[in-house]
Structures are given as structure tokens and as C-alpha cells.
Motif scaffolding. Structure first.
Motif, PDB file in Angstrom:
ATOM      1  N   LEU A  31      -1.200  12.021  -8.870  1.00 39.22           N
ATOM      2  CA  LEU A  31      -2.314  12.529  -8.079  1.00 39.22           C
ATOM      3  C   LEU A  31      -1.890  13.746  -7.271  1.00 39.22           C
ATOM      4  O   LEU A  31      -0.775  13.797  -6.733  1.00 39.22           O
ATOM      5  CB  LEU A  31      -2.825  11.456  -7.108  1.00 39.22           C
ATOM      6  CG  LEU A  31      -3.564  10.251  -7.695  1.00 39.22           C
ATOM      7  CD1 LEU A  31      -3.969   9.296  -6.570  1.00 39.22           C
ATOM      8  CD2 LEU A  31      -4.801  10.691  -8.471  1.00 39.22           C
ATOM      9  N   SER A  32      -2.778  14.729  -7.183  1.00 38.06           N
ATOM     10  CA  SER A  32      -2.535  15.850  -6.285  1.00 38.06           C
ATOM     11  C   SER A  32      -2.790  15.392  -4.844  1.00 38.06           C
ATOM     12  O   SER A  32      -3.400  14.341  -4.624  1.00 38.06           O
ATOM     13  CB  SER A  32      -3.439  17.032  -6.661  1.00 38.06           C
ATOM     14  OG  SER A  32      -4.794  16.629  -6.640  1.00 38.06           O
ATOM     15  N   PRO A  33      -2.337  16.149  -3.838  1.00 42.30           N
ATOM     16  CA  PRO A  33      -2.406  15.672  -2.454  1.00 42.30           C
ATOM     17  C   PRO A  33      -3.784  15.245  -1.957  1.00 42.30           C
ATOM     18  O   PRO A  33      -3.924  14.150  -1.418  1.00 42.30           O
ATOM     19  CB  PRO A  33      -1.881  16.870  -1.660  1.00 42.30           C
ATOM     20  CG  PRO A  33      -0.935  17.536  -2.596  1.00 42.30           C
ATOM     21  CD  PRO A  33      -1.566  17.401  -3.946  1.00 42.30           C
ATOM     22  N   LEU A  34      -4.824  16.076  -2.157  1.00 43.00           N
ATOM     23  CA  LEU A  34      -6.118  15.740  -1.578  1.00 43.00           C
ATOM     24  C   LEU A  34      -6.706  14.436  -2.121  1.00 43.00           C
ATOM     25  O   LEU A  34      -7.105  13.569  -1.332  1.00 43.00           O
ATOM     26  CB  LEU A  34      -7.109  16.891  -1.771  1.00 43.00           C
ATOM     27  CG  LEU A  34      -8.497  16.665  -1.138  1.00 43.00           C
ATOM     28  CD1 LEU A  34      -8.374  16.391   0.359  1.00 43.00           C
ATOM     29  CD2 LEU A  34      -9.405  17.868  -1.400  1.00 43.00           C
ATOM     30  N   PRO A  35      -6.782  14.234  -3.442  1.00 43.45           N
ATOM     31  CA  PRO A  35      -7.267  12.938  -3.930  1.00 43.45           C
ATOM     32  C   PRO A  35      -6.403  11.778  -3.440  1.00 43.45           C
ATOM     33  O   PRO A  35      -6.915  10.700  -3.138  1.00 43.45           O
ATOM     34  CB  PRO A  35      -7.196  13.083  -5.458  1.00 43.45           C
ATOM     35  CG  PRO A  35      -7.245  14.536  -5.712  1.00 43.45           C
ATOM     36  CD  PRO A  35      -6.539  15.169  -4.557  1.00 43.45           C
ATOM     37  N   GLY A  36      -5.095  11.997  -3.346  1.00 48.88           N
ATOM     38  CA  GLY A  36      -4.210  10.956  -2.843  1.00 48.88           C
ATOM     39  C   GLY A  36      -4.503  10.608  -1.397  1.00 48.88           C
ATOM     40  O   GLY A  36      -4.537   9.427  -1.021  1.00 48.88           O
ATOM     41  N   TYR A  37      -4.737  11.626  -0.571  1.00 50.45           N
ATOM     42  CA  TYR A  37      -5.057  11.390   0.841  1.00 50.45           C
ATOM     43  C   TYR A  37      -6.392  10.663   0.988  1.00 50.45           C
ATOM     44  O   TYR A  37      -6.535   9.774   1.842  1.00 50.45           O
ATOM     45  CB  TYR A  37      -5.115  12.713   1.603  1.00 50.45           C
ATOM     46  CG  TYR A  37      -3.787  13.419   1.740  1.00 50.45           C
ATOM     47  CD1 TYR A  37      -2.590  12.756   1.507  1.00 50.45           C
ATOM     48  CD2 TYR A  37      -3.727  14.766   2.100  1.00 50.45           C
ATOM     49  CE1 TYR A  37      -1.369  13.396   1.628  1.00 50.45           C
ATOM     50  CE2 TYR A  37      -2.508  15.420   2.223  1.00 50.45           C
ATOM     51  CZ  TYR A  37      -1.337  14.726   1.992  1.00 50.45           C
ATOM     52  OH  TYR A  37      -0.135  15.369   2.113  1.00 50.45           O
ATOM     53  N   LEU A  38      -7.375  11.058   0.173  1.00 51.11           N
ATOM     54  CA  LEU A  38      -8.685  10.396   0.239  1.00 51.11           C
ATOM     55  C   LEU A  38      -8.585   8.925  -0.158  1.00 51.11           C
ATOM     56  O   LEU A  38      -9.166   8.046   0.492  1.00 51.11           O
ATOM     57  CB  LEU A  38      -9.682  11.122  -0.661  1.00 51.11           C
ATOM     58  CG  LEU A  38     -10.112  12.521  -0.202  1.00 51.11           C
ATOM     59  CD1 LEU A  38     -10.945  13.205  -1.283  1.00 51.11           C
ATOM     60  CD2 LEU A  38     -10.911  12.435   1.104  1.00 51.11           C
ATOM     61  N   LEU A  39      -7.824   8.660  -1.214  1.00 44.59           N
ATOM     62  CA  LEU A  39      -7.635   7.277  -1.655  1.00 44.59           C
ATOM     63  C   LEU A  39      -6.883   6.465  -0.609  1.00 44.59           C
ATOM     64  O   LEU A  39      -7.262   5.333  -0.304  1.00 44.59           O
ATOM     65  CB  LEU A  39      -6.880   7.262  -2.987  1.00 44.59           C
ATOM     66  CG  LEU A  39      -6.556   5.873  -3.570  1.00 44.59           C
ATOM     67  CD1 LEU A  39      -7.834   5.096  -3.845  1.00 44.59           C
ATOM     68  CD2 LEU A  39      -5.713   6.010  -4.836  1.00 44.59           C
ATOM     69  N   LEU A  40      -5.835   7.054  -0.045  1.00 44.33           N
ATOM     70  CA  LEU A  40      -5.048   6.337   0.954  1.00 44.33           C
ATOM     71  C   LEU A  40      -5.854   6.077   2.218  1.00 44.33           C
ATOM     72  O   LEU A  40      -5.789   4.971   2.782  1.00 44.33           O
ATOM     73  CB  LEU A  40      -3.793   7.142   1.294  1.00 44.33           C
ATOM     74  CG  LEU A  40      -2.883   6.530   2.366  1.00 44.33           C
ATOM     75  CD1 LEU A  40      -2.389   5.148   1.941  1.00 44.33           C
ATOM     76  CD2 LEU A  40      -1.702   7.452   2.658  1.00 44.33           C
ATOM     77  N   ILE A  55       0.840  -1.202   0.000  1.00 45.55           N
ATOM     78  CA  ILE A  55       0.000   0.000   0.000  1.00 45.55           C
ATOM     79  C   ILE A  55       0.873   1.250   0.000  1.00 45.55           C
ATOM     80  O   ILE A  55       0.637   2.204  -0.753  1.00 45.55           O
ATOM     81  CB  ILE A  55      -0.947  -0.015   1.220  1.00 45.55           C
ATOM     82  CG1 ILE A  55      -1.972  -1.143   1.083  1.00 45.55           C
ATOM     83  CG2 ILE A  55      -1.651   1.335   1.378  1.00 45.55           C
ATOM     84  CD1 ILE A  55      -2.815  -1.370   2.324  1.00 45.55           C
ATOM     85  N   LEU A  56       1.897   1.250   0.856  1.00 47.52           N
ATOM     86  CA  LEU A  56       2.827   2.383   0.913  1.00 47.52           C
ATOM     87  C   LEU A  56       3.513   2.589  -0.437  1.00 47.52           C
ATOM     88  O   LEU A  56       3.606   3.727  -0.930  1.00 47.52           O
ATOM     89  CB  LEU A  56       3.870   2.114   2.001  1.00 47.52           C
ATOM     90  CG  LEU A  56       5.089   3.049   2.036  1.00 47.52           C
ATOM     91  CD1 LEU A  56       4.661   4.483   2.292  1.00 47.52           C
ATOM     92  CD2 LEU A  56       6.080   2.579   3.101  1.00 47.52           C
ATOM     93  N   SER A  57       3.969   1.521  -1.049  1.00 51.82           N
ATOM     94  CA  SER A  57       4.665   1.611  -2.338  1.00 51.82           C
ATOM     95  C   SER A  57       3.752   2.191  -3.412  1.00 51.82           C
ATOM     96  O   SER A  57       4.146   3.097  -4.170  1.00 51.82           O
ATOM     97  CB  SER A  57       5.153   0.219  -2.770  1.00 51.82           C
ATOM     98  OG  SER A  57       6.018  -0.340  -1.805  1.00 51.82           O
ATOM     99  N   ALA A  58       2.528   1.665  -3.488  1.00 53.95           N
ATOM    100  CA  ALA A  58       1.581   2.141  -4.497  1.00 53.95           C
ATOM    101  C   ALA A  58       1.245   3.613  -4.285  1.00 53.95           C
ATOM    102  O   ALA A  58       1.144   4.391  -5.251  1.00 53.95           O
ATOM    103  CB  ALA A  58       0.312   1.289  -4.454  1.00 53.95           C
ATOM    104  N   TYR A  59       1.080   4.003  -3.020  1.00 50.13           N
ATOM    105  CA  TYR A  59       0.742   5.397  -2.727  1.00 50.13           C
ATOM    106  C   TYR A  59       1.850   6.349  -3.180  1.00 50.13           C
ATOM    107  O   TYR A  59       1.578   7.389  -3.809  1.00 50.13           O
ATOM    108  CB  TYR A  59       0.484   5.561  -1.234  1.00 50.13           C
ATOM    109  CG  TYR A  59       0.337   6.995  -0.800  1.00 50.13           C
ATOM    110  CD1 TYR A  59      -0.779   7.742  -1.174  1.00 50.13           C
ATOM    111  CD2 TYR A  59       1.322   7.614  -0.033  1.00 50.13           C
ATOM    112  CE1 TYR A  59      -0.911   9.070  -0.791  1.00 50.13           C
ATOM    113  CE2 TYR A  59       1.194   8.929   0.354  1.00 50.13           C
ATOM    114  CZ  TYR A  59       0.088   9.655  -0.026  1.00 50.13           C
ATOM    115  OH  TYR A  59      -0.040  10.966   0.351  1.00 50.13           O
ATOM    116  N   LEU A  60       3.112   6.001  -2.874  1.00 53.03           N
ATOM    117  CA  LEU A  60       4.210   6.879  -3.275  1.00 53.03           C
ATOM    118  C   LEU A  60       4.318   6.985  -4.793  1.00 53.03           C
ATOM    119  O   LEU A  60       4.640   8.051  -5.322  1.00 53.03           O
ATOM    120  CB  LEU A  60       5.526   6.371  -2.680  1.00 53.03           C
ATOM    121  CG  LEU A  60       5.675   6.492  -1.163  1.00 53.03           C
ATOM    122  CD1 LEU A  60       7.049   6.002  -0.717  1.00 53.03           C
ATOM    123  CD2 LEU A  60       5.436   7.928  -0.686  1.00 53.03           C
TER     124      LEU A  60
END
Length: 207
Positions: A150-159, A139-144
Motif C-alpha cells: 500500500l502507498s502511504p495515504l491508503p495505508g493511513y486511511l485504513l489504519l 494491528i501494528l504488525s498487519a499495518y507494517l
């Protein structure tokens, strides 16, 4: 028989387990210096040590209760605390960090249950009861990697959604697939370590 001055005598399998501690410590130092890709690379090496210790212990008849407990503590460090630190330092902080606390809490519960019941028989042989904690590293690898697009907000929501589902899955009473072949484990861990090592030294960064 003369009693040892120390609480326990470590065997070779325990030493392999403790390699995970060393690699995780290096990973967190890298994260503190904002070297996030390099941090993940070291965590994949820690995952490899975590996989090899059990295989080595079973092949050399070194399995014992102490080893299982030590492995559980290392799992907590490698797959719960270290990824949470990396994610926090990547900017997933403030109220978002509640999802990191949830992951650590649910993962700790799952590891405690695993120390008691171990693996279970599933449809394809031995399986995990509840989703294994090592998926946090994927999960960490995919997120990075997704932060490149992705911009921060969509990335945070997905994570946050992913971490919530992951936390619940770790407590779900059902069998989850267990990697059984050493070649597959080595391929996954070394590929992950090399990929993020390369990303770091090629000068890529996430914002």
C-alpha cells in the motif's frame, strides 16, 4: 514482625511482569533507530512475558492486588504507548496521530475497568469485557506488512479507520474471546517475534 525498608517485596511473578518493561524499552529504542520490524519482534516477546506472569502467579498461588496493578501499568506500556510510538515513527504523525491518542485514551479506560472487574463469564468460559488491548500489536504488525503493497495515504486511511473501530471496541460492553491455552499463546508470540526478527535481519524495510 520487622517492617521492610521497601514499599513492596517483589515475587517471581512480578519479575516476569517486569520483563515486559525491559522488552518494551528495547522495542522503543529500536523504533527510535527506525528498526521497526525489530521493535515489533521485541513487543511480541513482551506480550509473552505478559501472558506468562498471570499463569505463573495462579499456578504458584502468587496472585495479589499489587500484581494486578503492576500488570495493568505494563499493559499500558506494551500495548498502548509502545505501538503508538512505533506507528508515529513509521510516519503516522501530524493529524493522524489523533487516532493514536484515541487508542491510548480508550485503552487506558478499558484497563482501569479491567483492574476493577477482571474477566467475566462468557459463552466459552472466561472472557474479556471489552476488546483486549493486546490486539493493538496485531494491528501494528498487519499495518507494517501491508505497507509493502500500500502507498502511504491508503495505508493511513485504513489504519485510522481500524484504530477508531478498535478504540470503540475496547469500550464496548460485550464479551471478547480470551486465549486460554499456554501452547497457543507461546505459538502466537514466538511466531510473531521470529517473523519480524527475520524481516529485520533479511534487510526488508518499509517506506
Amino acid at each position: 514482625m520487622k517492617q521492610s525498608h521497601f514499599l513492596v517485596r517483589l515475587n517471581s511473578a512480578d519479575c516476569i511482569t517486569l520483563l515486559g518493561l525491559l522488552f518494551s524499552a528495547i522495542a522503543m529504542v529500536c523504533a527510535l533507530h527506525q528498526q521497526l520490524f525489530l521493535s515489533v519482534s521485541w513487543l511480541f516477546l513482551a506480550m509473552l512475558a505478559d501472558a506468562l506472569d498471570g499463569i505463573w502467579a495462579r499456578r504458584n498461588k502468587l496472585v495479589r492486588a499489587f500484581g494486578r496493578y503492576l500488570d495493568g501499568f505494563m499493559d499500558q506500556l506494551i500495548y498502548l504507548i509502545s505501538p503508538a510510538v512505533v506507528l508515529y515513527l513509521s510516519g503516522f504523525d501530524g493529524y493522524w496521530s489523533l487516532f493514536l491518542l484515541l487508542m491510548i485514551a480508550c485503552g487506558s479506560i478499558r484497563l482501569s475497568v479491567f483492574n476493577e472487574v477482571g474477566n467475566i463469564e462468557g459463552g466459552s468460559g472466561l472472557s474479556y469485557l471489552g476488546m483486549p488491548v493486546f490486539w493493538s500489536l496485531f494491528i501494528l504488525s498487519a499495518y507494517l506488512l501491508l505497507r509493502f503493497v500500500l502507498s502511504p495515504l491508503p495505508g493511513y486511511l485504513l489504519l485510522s479507520t481500524t484504530l477508531f473501530l478498535f478504540s470503540m471496541a475496547m469500550l464496548w460492553r460485550r464479551p471478547f474471546y480470551k486465549f486460554k491455552h499456554l501452547s497457543v499463546i507461546v505459538l502466537i508470540t514466538l511466531s510473531g517475534a521470529f517473523t519480524f526478527f527475520l524481516l529485520h535481519f533479511r534487510g526488508f524495510c518499509v517506506v
